[in-house]
Design an enzyme around this catalytic site. Structure first.
Site: not given
Ligand code: NAP
Length: 291
Positions: A170, A238, A95
């Site tokens: 995502k 993140k 990701t």
């Protein structure tokens, strides 16, 4: 079909094992080499670098932590780009940032190497069971070629648009996931402090409109105040930063995501970076005088 898999972490090891179980030929590489032993015992070949893993492979999968890590394993000194042959397809299942993904794809494209971004959702359990939801950006022809490999790891494979669209999807997933963990934590800690029988509470709440993956799979961690992996807090922060960066670029407000990013920064500062994301409950426990 010759496949290479680079990045054998919480997700990478079970994903690689599922590729082997599907009968595909697999070469693995991990920065910390001893993690290659589990897939090697199951029949995978080992490579000394991402470059070596990519040489000879038709499909090269990467599943590492963050944007600079994907840049390192693909574009770095002994990176995939130096080994991959023209016509091969890189599938990044990490990701990371959508804009960095497009730049990496462009650089690979100059060498005749194709790229798909294919981040996943479903947690370590989904990786083990081969039931991940895979969100794919890139060209339909390339997705068709890698189909058998993705189907070994996932149950739902959705082509969401051009390169980078998988990572954008995502980011949306991670905004929703974060808010859900947080609201489950609020509810669970309220129940714990009120002294309710939480097994009964979860049975009732989990059978109605409030059910969710974190409620079913992670409320137990919050009750026990113990947060084994899972999905690391530092990785979710993140992901929130990726979402917040996109939101700033296109002018969307994400107030809960911004708040959660701060909660997670506090958890990381207190030494909880490698705990499961359900550790967001720590913050509510502390503020509620439970710990
Ligand atoms: P992890 O357990 O922390 O493993 C990270 C992997 O990346 C390790 O194999 C690590 O190698 C490698 N790596 C990191 N930086 C590197 C670098 N600079 N060069 C080479 N290798 C590097 O992470 P994970 O949970 O498997 O997550 C992997 C990716 O999937 C992340 O992008 C994460 O956001 C995403 N994801 C995770 C979950 C989950 O539930 N865990 C769910 C969906 C998506 P070493 O072993 O040498 O450290």
């Amino acid at each position: 079909m010759k496949v290479a898999f680079i990045g054998l972490g919480t997700m990478g090891i079970p994903m690689a094992l599922n590729i082997l179980n599907a009968g595909l030929e697999l070469t693995v590489h991990n920065r910390t080499r001893d993690k290659e032993e589990i897939p090697a015992k199951a029949g995978a070949l080992q490579a000394g670098s991402p470059q070596e893993a990519a040489a000879g492979a038709e499909i090269i999968i990467t599943c590492v932590s963050d944007t600079p890590d994907v840049e390192a394993v693909i574009l770095g000194e002994d990176g995939v780009i130096h080994g991959a042959r023209a016509g091969s397809i890189v599938v990044d299942m990490s990701t990371i940032s959508p804009s960095a993904t497009r730049i990496i794809a462009e650089k690979l494209g100059k060498k005749g190497v194709k790229m798909l971004d294919a981040p996943v959702s479903g947690g370590s359990e989904g990786a083990q069971k081969g039931t991940l939801s895979i969100m794919v950006g890139g060209e339909a022809d390339d997705l068709e070629k890698v189909g058998p490999v993705l189907r070994a790891m996932g149950e739902t494979i959705t082509h969401v648009g051009p390169i980078g669209a998988g990572q954008l999807t995502k980011a949306i997933n991670q905004i929703v996931v974060g808010g859900t963990y947080w609201s489950v934590a609020e509810g669970v800690i309220l129940g714990v402090k009120a002294g309710l029988d939480m097994e009964k509470v979860l049975q009732a709440v989990g059978s109605g409109a409030a059910s969710s993956w974190p409620l079913i799979n992670r409320s137990g961690n919050m009750i026990k105040n113990d947060y084994p992996l899972g999905f690391k807090v530092k990785l979710h922060r993140k992901d929130l930063n990726i979402a917040l960066e996109i939101a700033r670029e296109i002018g969307v407000t994400l107030p809960l995501a911004a708040y959660l990013e701060q909660v997670e920064t506090g958890l990381i500062a207190r030494g909880h970076k490698d705990e499961d994301l359900s550790a967001v409950a720590r913050s509510i426990r502390e503020q509620s005088g439970l710990d």
